[in-house]
Design a protein around this motif. Structure first.
Motif, mmCIF file in Angstrom:
data_model
loop_
_atom_site.group_PDB
_atom_site.id
_atom_site.type_symbol
_atom_site.label_atom_id
_atom_site.label_comp_id
_atom_site.label_asym_id
_atom_site.label_seq_id
_atom_site.Cartn_x
_atom_site.Cartn_y
_atom_site.Cartn_z
ATOM 1 N N LEU A 132 0.836 -1.205 0.000
ATOM 2 C CA LEU A 132 0.000 0.000 0.000
ATOM 3 C C LEU A 132 0.867 1.250 0.000
ATOM 4 O O LEU A 132 0.530 2.242 -0.659
ATOM 5 N N GLY B 33 -4.261 8.528 -0.305
ATOM 6 C CA GLY B 33 -4.731 7.303 0.351
ATOM 7 C C GLY B 33 -6.063 6.847 -0.219
ATOM 8 O O GLY B 33 -6.310 5.650 -0.415
ATOM 9 N N GLN B 34 -6.927 7.829 -0.500
ATOM 10 C CA GLN B 34 -8.251 7.518 -1.072
ATOM 11 C C GLN B 34 -8.103 6.912 -2.471
ATOM 12 O O GLN B 34 -8.713 5.887 -2.785
ATOM 13 N N PHE C 117 -6.681 3.452 -2.288
ATOM 14 C CA PHE C 117 -7.717 2.530 -1.804
ATOM 15 C C PHE C 117 -8.628 2.097 -2.951
ATOM 16 O O PHE C 117 -8.937 0.922 -3.125
ATOM 17 N N GLU C 118 -9.062 3.070 -3.754
ATOM 18 C CA GLU C 118 -9.986 2.754 -4.844
ATOM 19 C C GLU C 118 -9.311 1.848 -5.881
ATOM 20 O O GLU C 118 -9.885 0.849 -6.327
ATOM 21 N N ASP D 247 -6.748 -0.186 -5.535
ATOM 22 C CA ASP D 247 -6.483 -1.531 -5.032
ATOM 23 C C ASP D 247 -7.776 -2.317 -4.838
ATOM 24 O O ASP D 247 -7.796 -3.540 -4.992
ATOM 25 N N SER D 248 -8.855 -1.618 -4.515
ATOM 26 C CA SER D 248 -10.150 -2.301 -4.372
ATOM 27 C C SER D 248 -10.577 -2.933 -5.699
ATOM 28 O O SER D 248 -11.128 -4.040 -5.719
ATOM 29 N N TYR D 249 -10.347 -2.233 -6.805
ATOM 30 C CA TYR D 249 -10.725 -2.808 -8.111
ATOM 31 C C TYR D 249 -9.954 -4.101 -8.375
ATOM 32 O O TYR D 249 -10.501 -5.075 -8.890
ATOM 33 N N MET E 79 -8.789 -6.093 -6.159
ATOM 34 C CA MET E 79 -9.343 -7.125 -5.281
ATOM 35 C C MET E 79 -10.668 -7.652 -5.801
ATOM 36 O O MET E 79 -10.915 -8.858 -5.786
ATOM 37 N N GLY E 80 -11.518 -6.738 -6.253
ATOM 38 C CA GLY E 80 -12.817 -7.144 -6.790
ATOM 39 C C GLY E 80 -12.654 -8.044 -8.008
ATOM 40 O O GLY E 80 -13.380 -9.035 -8.174
ATOM 41 N N ALA E 81 -11.690 -7.716 -8.862
ATOM 42 C CA ALA E 81 -11.466 -8.520 -10.074
ATOM 43 C C ALA E 81 -10.924 -9.896 -9.720
ATOM 44 O O ALA E 81 -11.366 -10.912 -10.268
ATOM 45 N N ALA F 258 -12.018 -3.693 -13.978
ATOM 46 C CA ALA F 258 -11.046 -3.074 -13.062
ATOM 47 C C ALA F 258 -10.139 -2.113 -13.826
ATOM 48 O O ALA F 258 -9.820 -1.022 -13.338
#
Lengths: 226, 226
Positions: B141, B164-165, B168-169, B171-173, B175-177, B193
């Protein structure tokens, strides 16, 4: 005693026992995984006989499947149902995002989102448990995509928005937040997920001033219905 | 034979064996979890003696820790290092997003992202393994947040963007993928993603025409440096 009532009583007791077992099982599984669920372990935890547990669940796999279904019932109760009380369209979509984040942050399941944990554990293990988890997640994604489409139908979101894409982004934020909270105890991740979800929904929204130029909404705007 | 060379040879062989064990261990762990790693299991898989494995790793926990570190080395090699070849600033941030998605889609680890699986498995199990996983993820991160800040420093991204925001967004994509691909085999999730990451980075970018009105870049724009 009336024999029929006696049988009813036994069935009811059986149901109560089953429920009690599953209530414990979902929490254990959310922390330690579905593979950590053994009938012996649960019997010890619940101070029940192994034979009683075997009577309720024939095998470890049956116990795992019943645990996944019970977790799905709790998920629907905690995430989907409260959001359905919000007015149709955009408010309901937002309520779904919020209630999924709340469910994860409040730790409805002791180890955070049950399905995040169960998916990661079982995605590499083909079989009925994996299929059951995937089935419930397919339904959840359909609820989310449906909410986006409904918000488009209501004239709240632009018709050219890709509903699958938006649902993917919104659900990814919830996953990212659950991950950061469970691994680092970082509660700011939920604020980040809320901020990101709000921004994506606002981007996709038809702005008040522009609403008249879009396809006319099929129903009165949500705000006027209450 | 020179005794020193003989010792060197033994150390080298020991290192090779250790590496061979860990190469197998990271793939098993990415599919079945770090708890599924047992010395007996690995010995069988690698056709080695249990005593040889015990000599290389004293305990199951030592084996798990070494497996996590080996996975981190591979992650750095496959995700971070190639992205560092991209020009500083926005191109490097984009390269990091792309290489993380590629790593997950190509299944560098047989069960998809090693750290997604390991985090979900260990986030509820306090102890050294969990701390090790969290340590590597903290570093990742920091790389991602650092890349956003560097892109701001280069004058490629707006200075008011919350690094940071955005990290976060992005890395979330990823993770979702990874989640959708592992659970449903849905490769479109990677396209989603990529699309989402591109949109977020573009939103945060200083547009060419507006660049002059922002703080002047400290260095020449990346594109002119090659």
């Amino acid at each position: 005693m009336d024999p029929a009532r006696k049988v009813d009583g036994r069935v009811e007791r059986g149901e109560r026992t089953r429920r009690q077992i599953l209530d414990a099982a979902v929490h254990i599984a959310s922390v330690e995984g579905l593979e950590g669920l053994s009938i012996g372990r649960l019997a010890l935890k619940l101070d029940m006989s192994k034979s009683g547990l075997f009577a309720a669940f024939g095998s470890k796999q049956d116990l795992q499947l019943a645990t996944v279904d019970h977790a799905a019932d709790i998920f629907v109760e905690q995430v989907v149902r409260p959001a359905m009380l919000a007015p149709r369209g955009l408010p309901r979509l937002w309520a779904l995002c919020e209630s999924k984040l709340d469910y994860s942050q409040k730790e409805v399941f002791r180890g955070g989102c049950f399905f995040a944990a169960a998916s990661a554990e079982f995605d590499g293990r083909p079989g009925p448990v994996r299929e059951r988890i995937a089935g419930h997640m397919t339904k959840w994604l359909a609820v989310l995509v449906g909410a986006v489409q409904r918000a488009q139908g209501e004239g709240h979101l632009r018709p050219d928005v890709d509903a699958g894409q938006l649902a993917f982004e919104l659900d990814s934020y919830a996953m990212g937040a659950n991950w950061a909270f469970q691994l680092f105890g970082d509660a700011r991740a939920f604020d980040r997920a809320r901020k990101a979800s709000k921004a994506r929904i606002e981007e996709a929204a038809i702005r008040q001033g522009r609403r008249s130029s879009s396809r006319s909404p099929r129903r009165k705007p949500a705000a006027t219905r209450g």
